[in-house]
Design a protein around this motif. Structure first.
Motif, PDB file in Angstrom:
ATOM      1  N   TYR A  63       0.836  -1.202   0.000  1.00 21.18           N
ATOM      2  CA  TYR A  63       0.000   0.000   0.000  1.00 21.18           C
ATOM      3  C   TYR A  63       0.872   1.253   0.000  1.00 21.18           C
ATOM      4  O   TYR A  63       0.596   2.224  -0.728  1.00 21.18           O
ATOM      5  CB  TYR A  63      -0.911  -0.009   1.224  1.00 21.18           C
ATOM      6  N   ASP A  64       1.939   1.245   0.803  1.00 17.76           N
ATOM      7  CA  ASP A  64       2.869   2.370   0.859  1.00 17.76           C
ATOM      8  C   ASP A  64       3.476   2.649  -0.507  1.00 17.76           C
ATOM      9  O   ASP A  64       3.540   3.799  -0.960  1.00 17.76           O
ATOM     10  CB  ASP A  64       3.969   2.063   1.876  1.00 17.76           C
ATOM     11  N   ARG A  65       3.925   1.614  -1.214  1.00 13.92           N
ATOM     12  CA  ARG A  65       4.517   1.796  -2.540  1.00 13.92           C
ATOM     13  C   ARG A  65       3.467   2.252  -3.561  1.00 13.92           C
ATOM     14  O   ARG A  65       3.768   3.018  -4.481  1.00 13.92           O
ATOM     15  CB  ARG A  65       5.187   0.502  -3.007  1.00 13.92           C
ATOM     16  N   HIS A  66       2.241   1.757  -3.408  1.00 14.42           N
ATOM     17  CA  HIS A  66       1.162   2.157  -4.316  1.00 14.42           C
ATOM     18  C   HIS A  66       0.902   3.652  -4.216  1.00 14.42           C
ATOM     19  O   HIS A  66       0.800   4.353  -5.233  1.00 14.42           O
ATOM     20  CB  HIS A  66      -0.106   1.368  -3.982  1.00 14.42           C
ATOM     21  N   VAL A  67       0.821   4.161  -2.980  1.00 15.19           N
ATOM     22  CA  VAL A  67       0.575   5.596  -2.787  1.00 15.19           C
ATOM     23  C   VAL A  67       1.775   6.411  -3.261  1.00 15.19           C
ATOM     24  O   VAL A  67       1.624   7.452  -3.908  1.00 15.19           O
ATOM     25  CB  VAL A  67       0.264   5.898  -1.303  1.00 15.19           C
ATOM     26  N   ALA A  68       3.002   5.934  -2.944  1.00 15.55           N
ATOM     27  CA  ALA A  68       4.208   6.681  -3.292  1.00 15.55           C
ATOM     28  C   ALA A  68       4.382   6.827  -4.803  1.00 15.55           C
ATOM     29  O   ALA A  68       4.848   7.870  -5.278  1.00 15.55           O
ATOM     30  CB  ALA A  68       5.428   5.985  -2.694  1.00 15.55           C
ATOM     31  N   ILE A  69       3.994   5.810  -5.556  1.00 17.16           N
ATOM     32  CA  ILE A  69       4.225   5.827  -7.001  1.00 17.16           C
ATOM     33  C   ILE A  69       3.003   6.326  -7.772  1.00 17.16           C
ATOM     34  O   ILE A  69       3.126   7.116  -8.711  1.00 17.16           O
ATOM     35  CB  ILE A  69       4.641   4.427  -7.484  1.00 17.16           C
ATOM     36  N   CYS A  70       1.820   5.880  -7.363  1.00  6.86           N
ATOM     37  CA  CYS A  70       0.606   6.234  -8.111  1.00  6.86           C
ATOM     38  C   CYS A  70       0.015   7.576  -7.680  1.00  6.86           C
ATOM     39  O   CYS A  70      -0.619   8.265  -8.484  1.00  6.86           O
ATOM     40  CB  CYS A  70      -0.452   5.138  -7.959  1.00  6.86           C
ATOM     41  N   ARG A  71       0.220   7.958  -6.407  1.00  4.26           N
ATOM     42  CA  ARG A  71      -0.335   9.219  -5.904  1.00  4.26           C
ATOM     43  C   ARG A  71       0.718   9.948  -5.074  1.00  4.26           C
ATOM     44  O   ARG A  71       0.542  10.152  -3.870  1.00  4.26           O
ATOM     45  CB  ARG A  71      -1.588   8.941  -5.079  1.00  4.26           C
ATOM     46  N   PRO A  72       1.814  10.327  -5.682  1.00  2.00           N
ATOM     47  CA  PRO A  72       2.935  10.911  -4.928  1.00  2.00           C
ATOM     48  C   PRO A  72       2.577  12.212  -4.208  1.00  2.00           C
ATOM     49  O   PRO A  72       3.141  12.502  -3.149  1.00  2.00           O
ATOM     50  CB  PRO A  72       4.017  11.136  -5.995  1.00  2.00           C
ATOM     51  N   LEU A  73       1.664  13.013  -4.765  1.00  2.00           N
ATOM     52  CA  LEU A  73       1.302  14.287  -4.136  1.00  2.00           C
ATOM     53  C   LEU A  73       0.533  14.081  -2.838  1.00  2.00           C
ATOM     54  O   LEU A  73       0.520  14.965  -1.969  1.00  2.00           O
ATOM     55  CB  LEU A  73       0.475  15.137  -5.112  1.00  2.00           C
ATOM     56  N   ASP A  74      -0.131  12.929  -2.704  1.00  2.00           N
ATOM     57  CA  ASP A  74      -0.907  12.637  -1.492  1.00  2.00           C
ATOM     58  C   ASP A  74      -0.128  11.809  -0.480  1.00  2.00           C
ATOM     59  O   ASP A  74      -0.672  11.442   0.564  1.00  2.00           O
ATOM     60  CB  ASP A  74      -2.191  11.870  -1.865  1.00  2.00           C
ATOM     61  N   TYR A  75       1.148  11.506  -0.797  1.00  2.00           N
ATOM     62  CA  TYR A  75       1.886  10.536   0.022  1.00  2.00           C
ATOM     63  C   TYR A  75       1.993  10.974   1.475  1.00  2.00           C
ATOM     64  O   TYR A  75       1.666  10.217   2.391  1.00  2.00           O
ATOM     65  CB  TYR A  75       3.277  10.307  -0.569  1.00  2.00           C
ATOM     66  N   HIS A  76       2.445  12.199   1.713  1.00  2.00           N
ATOM     67  CA  HIS A  76       2.693  12.634   3.092  1.00  2.00           C
ATOM     68  C   HIS A  76       1.401  12.901   3.859  1.00  2.00           C
ATOM     69  O   HIS A  76       1.398  12.861   5.093  1.00  2.00           O
ATOM     70  CB  HIS A  76       3.590  13.871   3.096  1.00  2.00           C
ATOM     71  N   SER A  77       0.321  13.140   3.164  1.00  2.00           N
ATOM     72  CA  SER A  77      -0.957  13.307   3.853  1.00  2.00           C
ATOM     73  C   SER A  77      -1.582  11.958   4.196  1.00  2.00           C
ATOM     74  O   SER A  77      -2.217  11.803   5.246  1.00  2.00           O
ATOM     75  CB  SER A  77      -1.923  14.135   2.996  1.00  2.00           C
ATOM     76  N   LYS A  78      -1.399  10.983   3.321  1.00  2.00           N
ATOM     77  CA  LYS A  78      -1.961   9.650   3.575  1.00  2.00           C
ATOM     78  C   LYS A  78      -1.078   8.809   4.481  1.00  2.00           C
ATOM     79  O   LYS A  78      -1.564   7.974   5.234  1.00  2.00           O
ATOM     80  CB  LYS A  78      -2.199   8.913   2.250  1.00  2.00           C
ATOM     81  N   LEU A  79       0.237   8.993   4.417  1.00  2.03           N
ATOM     82  CA  LEU A  79       1.176   8.216   5.233  1.00  2.03           C
ATOM     83  C   LEU A  79       1.835   9.144   6.258  1.00  2.03           C
ATOM     84  O   LEU A  79       3.064   9.293   6.292  1.00  2.03           O
ATOM     85  CB  LEU A  79       2.233   7.535   4.364  1.00  2.03           C
ATOM     86  N   ASN A  80       1.018   9.758   7.114  1.00  5.06           N
ATOM     87  CA  ASN A  80       1.541  10.589   8.199  1.00  5.06           C
ATOM     88  C   ASN A  80       1.786   9.730   9.435  1.00  5.06           C
ATOM     89  O   ASN A  80       1.602   8.506   9.407  1.00  5.06           O
ATOM     90  CB  ASN A  80       0.587  11.742   8.510  1.00  5.06           C
TER      91      ASN A  80
END
Length: 309
Positions: A118-135
């Motif tokens: 899930y972490d890699r999915h957000v980091a690659i597919c939705r990089p702009l939302d990474y730090h908001s989703k993985l806080n």
């Protein structure tokens, strides 16, 4: 039915040639245990001490290493003690504890691999939302997901097993697991089977989530060179760990559910030990070699140690 009772001592499988090769077995398994502890503790310490590695991906990797130490400790000390004493018996409460530790570790590993996907999915597919989703808060929730469901799942499984009256006390395995305890009963195990099916279905759903995540990752990588670079740097070691652990789990399931005396004993023991030896040893090695930041920090710490010595 009159032979049903509650045994306080179980007899484990004695390795073939244990009397003749006892010292060789002890040396080999002690080396494996020390090596597993060394590589996992070293990588964990590097991640904890290096502030630049305080990112979700590395935090989950640290959790994977901690879990590797936890699961290995559930098997190796008892097995080494048995080899030294040449006595392969275990009290029922220790058997339940060993099964709990080994299989919560296995479930935690699968949960952690799903969280890392899930972490890699957000980091690659939705990089702009990474730090908001993985806080910090969501990382805490995901770490809790890695540990709490396995503990609850295994506690219920052992509670259901403890209800059974047993008519045998010989476990045909080098260590205790819940299904081996269930097989000792001569009464109906329908409830245990249903609960086991539900538990397996839950972790199969995690596997499905991982597959879907990687399908989306592959699609995203087709459209972007930067995404392909991230995929090869961070997702390839995760895929190796996932394949490695899935194969180990498959071997263990085959051994527990479908083992036969027609199988060579060495093969049966390999199937039983693969889940305990391979994942906790190779996970930190794979990540340590493949992830550039981790490799750099590990080498730096090694150089510092050599200079001080």
């Amino acid at each position: 039915m009159d032979n049903m009772t509650s045994f306080t001592i179980y007899t484990l499988l004695e390795p073939r040639g244990s009397k003749s090769y006892r010292h060789i077995y002890f040396t080999c398994f002690l080396f494996l245990y020390v090596l597993i502890l060394l590589v996992n503790i070293w990588l964990s310490i590097v991640i904890v001490l290096e502030r630049t590695l305080h990112e979700p991906m590395y935090i989950f990797l640290c959790n994977l290493c901690v879990n590797g130490q936890y699961g290995a400790t559930g098997f190796y000390p008892k097995f080494l003690y048995d080899i030294l004493r040449d006595s392969y018996v275990i009290p029922s409460y220790m058997c339940a504890l060993q099964a709990f530790v080994i299989y919560t570790s296995a479930m935690c590993e699968y949960s952690t691999l799903a969280v890392m996907a899930y972490d890699r999915h957000v980091a690659i597919c939705r990089p702009l939302d990474y730090h908001s989703k993985l806080n910090k808060f969501s990382c805490g929730i995901l770490l809790g997901f890695c540990w709490i469901p396995p503990f609850i799942t295994m506690f219920i499984a052992l509670f259901l097993s403890n209800r059974l009256a047993l008519c045998k006390n010989n476990i045909d395995k080098l260590y205790c697991d819940n299904w081996s305890i269930v097989k000792l009963s001569c009464e109906s195990t329908a409830t245990n089977n249903i609960y086991g099916f539900i538990s397996i279905s839950f972790y199969l759903s995690l596997f499905a989530i991982i597959i879907v995540s990687y399908m989306k990752l592959v699609t995203a990588c087709k459209a972007s060179l930067e995404c392909r670079k991230k995929f090869w740097q961070t997702c390839v070691p995760h895929m190796f760990c996932l394949i490695n652990f899935t194969v180990a789990t498959l071997f263990d399931t085959m051994y527990s559910r479908y083992s036969s005396n027609n199988f060579p004993e060495d093969l049966r023991n390999f199937l039983a030990l693969e889940i305990i030896i391979v994942p906790p040893l190779f996970n930190p090695v794979i990540y340590g070699l493949k992830l550039k930041e981790v490799r750099r920090r590990v080498l730096k710490s090694w150089i510092n140690i050599m200079k001080k010595s």
